[in-house]
Write a protein that holds these residues in place. Sequence first.
Motif, short mmCIF file in Angstrom:
data_model
loop_
_atom_site.label_atom_id
_atom_site.label_comp_id
_atom_site.label_asym_id
_atom_site.label_seq_id
_atom_site.Cartn_x
_atom_site.Cartn_y
_atom_site.Cartn_z
N VAL A 119 -3.72 3.01 3.24
CA VAL A 119 -2.42 3.56 3.65
C VAL A 119 -1.78 2.63 4.67
N ILE A 133 2.20 6.52 8.02
CA ILE A 133 2.17 7.97 7.85
C ILE A 133 3.49 8.55 8.36
N GLY A 135 0.82 -1.20 0.00
CA GLY A 135 0.00 0.00 0.00
C GLY A 135 0.85 1.24 0.00
N PRO A 136 0.22 2.41 -0.16
CA PRO A 136 0.98 3.65 -0.19
C PRO A 136 1.37 4.13 1.22
N VAL A 137 2.46 4.91 1.23
CA VAL A 137 2.88 5.60 2.45
C VAL A 137 2.47 7.06 2.30
N LEU A 138 1.85 7.61 3.33
CA LEU A 138 1.40 9.01 3.28
C LEU A 138 2.48 9.88 3.90
N LEU A 154 -7.63 7.66 4.30
CA LEU A 154 -6.53 6.83 4.77
C LEU A 154 -6.72 5.35 4.43
N ARG A 171 2.21 9.00 -1.27
CA ARG A 171 1.19 10.05 -1.45
C ARG A 171 1.66 11.25 -0.62
#
Length: 478
Positions: free
Chosen positions: A75, A78, A13-16, A72, A39
């Motif tokens: 995600v 963070i 998944g993405p890292v914010l 979120l 992101r």
Amino acid sequence: MRYLPVFLDLQTGPVLLVGAGDLARAKLRLLAAAGARIRWFATDGHHDVSGLAAADAARIELAEGDPLAADLRGVIAILCAGAGDIGIAMSARAKAVGLPVNVMDDLAHSTFIFPAIVDRGDVVVAVGTGGTSPVVARRVRERIEAVLPARIGDLAGFIGRWRKTIHGRIPEFALRRRFWEGVVDGPIGALVLAGRGDEAEAALKGIGDASAFAGASMSGQAEGRVTLVGAGPGDPDLLTIKALRALQDADIVFYDELVSPEILDRARRDASRVPVGRRVGKPGIGQDAINQLLIEAAKSGQRAVRLKGGDPFVFGRGGEEVEALREAGVAYSVVPGITAGLGAAAQFEVPLTFRREALRITFLTAHKAKDADAVDWSVLTDEKMTVVVYMGMTAAQSVRAGLLAAGRSPQTPVGVFARVTRPDAQAAVGTLNDLPSLVEKIDGGPAVLIIGDVVAHSAPWHRQNLNHVISELLEAAE
């Protein structure tokens, strides 16, 4: 250990990332180099991705709007760097939904921290200091960088490609581990590290009997053995390289009461640890029972380490254990350790020999008063002999009486040296006549007594005399 090192799968998944300026861009470069999808909410509205490779920049989503209202879902973590008060607010939001969050240089609002990283492809080393000192972590990383082979990641990848094939040929877990240890520590591993991967592949393919390569017995079972290891007097940095290797290879460790937790921590994490020692005045399981445990462990195919304080062959009953192993037909080896007498000599600067003053050394044990009574003190009266007494605190009165009765001068310098090489080491020096009172100054053992003129050359003796001179000068000035 407050922080458990873990490795986050960045493919899930993405890292914010929330923040701006050089701090945010530094985290951006780190995440991009690790292959993360990012992101990025630039809190100053300026998304600067210059300097990044096109492939890295393609994985960055330049997000607009308020990060506190961001979706979120999906995600995985963070990060806040150069985010100001928004970082604290994002921390609260992340914690509310159970997401790991790092606010740069703010431990109170972070649930994880960034380590210093050594990147060798498939081999990644993370160094942390609990967030207290990034500079120390960086210095440790530099030292690891200096000693870690450049192609160690290639070796990990090489093993990964062969792992399923070899595991299909070796069903027993212990043998599989030993097989790969033989690869890593032997010529095949050396070929990979030298950049000769094709030769390494050929050598591995050429292994006909994988179990035999791993050291299996005729029955196909892992071959067990016992290693008697001297743990030294307490400082884990005094372990020999050979001792460390034995501890890292051990399946089970039988250790004495006096072996420090810091030394036990050097053993392989999944090795079983069995206490078999005893303290003064407390019952133990007995030497015969220890011998049997060692024999049973080896015959079950385990690599057993018998970890002893000091040296196995200096009042450590290592000789008795070797005799038992011989009779049982068990393979064994002995790794020496620094004995307490030598540890005390080094730490407190007691030269056990000294030209024209001390030409001989005698090591003896006086665990109890009856042990001291059994010693022939008449052979220990030579002024040019240094006497080192192990476990002599409880028998100090008898040691003093025996030496004085045999004719040793009551003014002979002596020292009581406790918990040597450890942070709480302690020394008390004086004369033979004062030995019992010196022992009373010590806050518990284990301790060795050193008796002889060499004690007058020790650091505690010089400090004591200097303090005495200063006191006399102060009294005279009053």
